[in-house]
Design a protein around this motif. Structure first.
Motif, PDB file in Angstrom:
ATOM      1  N   ALA A 142      41.903   2.946 -10.568  1.00  0.00           N
ATOM      2  CA  ALA A 142      40.863   2.731  -9.558  1.00  0.00           C
ATOM      3  C   ALA A 142      40.683   3.978  -8.698  1.00  0.00           C
ATOM      4  O   ALA A 142      39.554   4.373  -8.388  1.00  0.00           O
ATOM      5  CB  ALA A 142      41.221   1.532  -8.688  1.00  0.00           C
ATOM      6  N   GLN A 187      38.470   6.710  -9.981  1.00  0.00           N
ATOM      7  CA  GLN A 187      37.024   6.487  -9.946  1.00  0.00           C
ATOM      8  C   GLN A 187      36.377   7.027  -8.668  1.00  0.00           C
ATOM      9  O   GLN A 187      35.146   7.110  -8.578  1.00  0.00           O
ATOM     10  CB  GLN A 187      36.728   4.988 -10.046  1.00  0.00           C
ATOM     11  CG  GLN A 187      37.188   4.354 -11.345  1.00  0.00           C
ATOM     12  CD  GLN A 187      36.483   4.956 -12.556  1.00  0.00           C
ATOM     13  OE1 GLN A 187      35.255   5.017 -12.591  1.00  0.00           O
ATOM     14  NE2 GLN A 187      37.256   5.405 -13.533  1.00  0.00           N
ATOM     15  N   LEU A 188      37.200   7.358  -7.672  1.00  0.00           N
ATOM     16  CA  LEU A 188      36.654   7.892  -6.431  1.00  0.00           C
ATOM     17  C   LEU A 188      36.193   9.330  -6.642  1.00  0.00           C
ATOM     18  O   LEU A 188      36.895  10.134  -7.269  1.00  0.00           O
ATOM     19  CB  LEU A 188      37.698   7.839  -5.319  1.00  0.00           C
ATOM     20  CG  LEU A 188      38.294   6.457  -4.993  1.00  0.00           C
ATOM     21  CD1 LEU A 188      39.273   6.574  -3.841  1.00  0.00           C
ATOM     22  CD2 LEU A 188      37.200   5.463  -4.659  1.00  0.00           C
ATOM     23  N   PRO A 217      32.099   3.614  -4.885  1.00  0.00           N
ATOM     24  CA  PRO A 217      33.258   4.109  -4.132  1.00  0.00           C
ATOM     25  C   PRO A 217      33.212   5.630  -4.037  1.00  0.00           C
ATOM     26  O   PRO A 217      32.888   6.318  -5.006  1.00  0.00           O
ATOM     27  CB  PRO A 217      34.447   3.624  -4.962  1.00  0.00           C
ATOM     28  CG  PRO A 217      33.917   3.430  -6.342  1.00  0.00           C
ATOM     29  CD  PRO A 217      32.483   3.009  -6.183  1.00  0.00           C
ATOM     30  N   ALA A 270      36.479  -4.380 -14.859  1.00  0.00           N
ATOM     31  CA  ALA A 270      36.891  -3.356 -13.903  1.00  0.00           C
ATOM     32  C   ALA A 270      38.144  -2.640 -14.379  1.00  0.00           C
ATOM     33  O   ALA A 270      38.843  -3.075 -15.303  1.00  0.00           O
ATOM     34  CB  ALA A 270      37.146  -3.999 -12.542  1.00  0.00           C
ATOM     35  N   GLN A 271      38.442  -1.519 -13.725  1.00  0.00           N
ATOM     36  CA  GLN A 271      39.614  -0.716 -14.076  1.00  0.00           C
ATOM     37  C   GLN A 271      40.903  -1.485 -13.834  1.00  0.00           C
ATOM     38  O   GLN A 271      40.996  -2.289 -12.904  1.00  0.00           O
ATOM     39  CB  GLN A 271      39.616   0.565 -13.231  1.00  0.00           C
ATOM     40  CG  GLN A 271      38.415   1.469 -13.462  1.00  0.00           C
ATOM     41  CD  GLN A 271      38.426   2.114 -14.832  1.00  0.00           C
ATOM     42  OE1 GLN A 271      39.496   2.436 -15.365  1.00  0.00           O
ATOM     43  NE2 GLN A 271      37.253   2.279 -15.423  1.00  0.00           N
ATOM     44  N   VAL A 276      35.600  -0.374  -6.279  1.00  0.00           N
ATOM     45  CA  VAL A 276      35.633  -0.068  -7.713  1.00  0.00           C
ATOM     46  C   VAL A 276      35.440  -1.339  -8.526  1.00  0.00           C
ATOM     47  O   VAL A 276      34.847  -1.324  -9.617  1.00  0.00           O
ATOM     48  CB  VAL A 276      36.963   0.616  -8.082  1.00  0.00           C
ATOM     49  CG1 VAL A 276      37.099   0.793  -9.588  1.00  0.00           C
ATOM     50  CG2 VAL A 276      37.073   1.973  -7.381  1.00  0.00           C
ATOM     51  N   TYR A 277      35.910  -2.452  -7.994  1.00  0.00           N
ATOM     52  CA  TYR A 277      35.862  -3.727  -8.717  1.00  0.00           C
ATOM     53  C   TYR A 277      34.637  -4.573  -8.348  1.00  0.00           C
ATOM     54  O   TYR A 277      34.527  -5.725  -8.772  1.00  0.00           O
ATOM     55  CB  TYR A 277      37.133  -4.529  -8.425  1.00  0.00           C
ATOM     56  CG  TYR A 277      38.404  -3.795  -8.774  1.00  0.00           C
ATOM     57  CD1 TYR A 277      38.916  -3.837 -10.063  1.00  0.00           C
ATOM     58  CD2 TYR A 277      39.077  -3.046  -7.811  1.00  0.00           C
ATOM     59  CE1 TYR A 277      40.077  -3.154 -10.393  1.00  0.00           C
ATOM     60  CE2 TYR A 277      40.242  -2.360  -8.126  1.00  0.00           C
ATOM     61  CZ  TYR A 277      40.727  -2.422  -9.428  1.00  0.00           C
ATOM     62  OH  TYR A 277      41.881  -1.736  -9.744  1.00  0.00           O
TER      63      TYR A 277
END
Length: 406
Positions: free
Chosen positions: A43, A46-47, A111, A36-37, A104-105
């Protein structure tokens, strides 16, 4: 107009339960990505404004409605209406943002800023609903006729039977990731007028039972907690979807409670008796397609249960507890009207027997001694509870479903 005061003991806990439900349903099954980021900014990047389907849009709004409702009731104890609505919306938005970042994770989660906007809108609508609840509940606390609260054991049993009916068949389902599936009937809701009236009648009886158990300042809080328990229990315990007719009945419930509150005790209880009798007739005889041909009446009780080898798994628990509640409700509301326990018992048993006999002329029904026997069992239980108590008397002072569908 001063804001309605909601007792502080339970609303924060109900709010915490709603937040836990949202978090669990949004992050289940917690399969976090190993790659994950790193960092909050990464994070957030990523939205996106990913487009969501109609069902996802509706479910995102509905998911946050209870949060806005509970947050408003909590904040309204300390703040005026406007700030309470604004802060409730901001808190709901922050929770949604935290959930979207956490997704995101999590694998198989998308997301989205679109979800964030919809969740914020749902929180705002819920807060507005809470404001309407508080405004109507204020009317419940105006000076009115004094009714002595009785700690009625029959009322406690009746509420227990109601919860058992709504939670049957008691199959735990902790996969709250299926919340959107449970909301699916609300995406394109259809309402049957009779079913809405049945739900509304049941909830009005439950409300009257609450009034016989708790003091006036805590009645609406207790009713609200029962509503939340039933809705969550239907999802978690009963493993079933939400019923649009029940949700519409719940929206109509508080105005009806206020209206019933304005009536004198005698006509209020008489209207409940008439409503419960009508409900039983509809449940057992609708759609009233009587035939001239007389069918067989089965004098062997619980025949289906016996034919299945006394297998408890074959018992229709929803049907069983539904009948227990309806028969108990009829006995209880007749007794609340001022009749003796024995007279109420007789009325309930007579109605149950007459309705069952009439099913002989209904080709789609199976007339049996089973239902009158169930009514007899319920009556004996209530009679044992009231052995040393007298029925309520009228002071005269001024001063809460179709079994086939569930």
């Amino acid at each position: 107009m001063a804001p309605a005061r909601t007792p502080r003991s339970s609303i924060p806990w109900l709010t915490a339960a709603v937040i836990a439900l949202i978090a669990y349903g949004s992050l289940y099954p917690f399969n976090f990505k190993p790659d994950a980021q790193d960092g909050l900014l990464a994070a957030l990047s990523q939205l996106s404004w990913a487009r969501a389907g109609r069902g996802d849009r509706i479910s995102n709004v509905l998911l946050y409605l209870p949060l806005g409702f509970c947050l408003y009731l909590w904040l309204n104890e300390r703040l005026r209406r406007g700030p309470a609505v604004a802060i409730a919306t901001v808190l709901g938005t922050l929770l949604s943002l935290a959930i979207e970042v956490a997704q995101v994770y999590v694998s198989k989660r998308v997301p989205s800023l679109t979800d964030l906007a919809l969740n914020s809108g749902g929180t705002l609508l819920g807060a507005v609903g809470g404001m309407g609840w508080a405004a109507l509940s204020y009317l419940m606390h105006l000076p009115a006729r004094a009714e002595k609260q009785t700690r009625d054991p029959g009322a406690a049993l009746l509420i227990g039977l109601w919860l058992a009916w709504r939670f049957a068949p008691f199959v735990p389902q902790f996969d709250l990731g299926k919340l959107k599936a449970a909301l699916r009937p609300l995406f394109d809701p259809t309402f049957d007028f009779i079913t809405v009236l049945i739900f509304l009648t049941c909830w009005l009886v439950v409300n009257q039972a609450v009034a016989a158990l708790v003091s006036r300042p805590r009645r609406l809080e207790t009713l609200l907690l029962l509503m939340a328990a039933v809705l969550i229990g239907r999802l978690v315990v009963a493993s079933q979807t939400f019923v649009p007719a029940e949700l519409l009945a719940l929206l109509l419930l508080l105005p009806m409670v206020v209206l019933m509150h304005r009536l004198r005790p005698r006509p209020r209880r008489a209207s409940l008796v008439l409503a419960v009798v009508s409900l039983l007739i509809i449940e057992e005889l609708a759609p009233f397609d009587f035939s001239h041909q007389v069918a067989h009446f089965d004098f062997w009780p619980f025949l289906a249960f016996v034919e299945n080898g006394w297998d408890l798994a074959a018992v229709d628990w929803v049907q069983l507890f539904g009948k227990f509640f309806l028969y108990g409700a009829l006995l209880w509301v007749v007794r609340e009207w001022g009749a003796s326990t024995d007279f109420s018992f007789g009325v309930m048993l007579t109605v149950a027997t007459v309705v069952e006999v009439l099913q002989i002329w209904l080709p789609a029904e199976h007339a049996s001694i089973t239902d009158p026997l169930l009514a007899l069992i319920v009556g004996l239980i209530f009679r044992s509870l009231y052995r040393h108590q007298r029925p309520r008397r009228f002071a005269g002072t001024a001063g809460d479903l179709s079994l086939r569908e569930r």
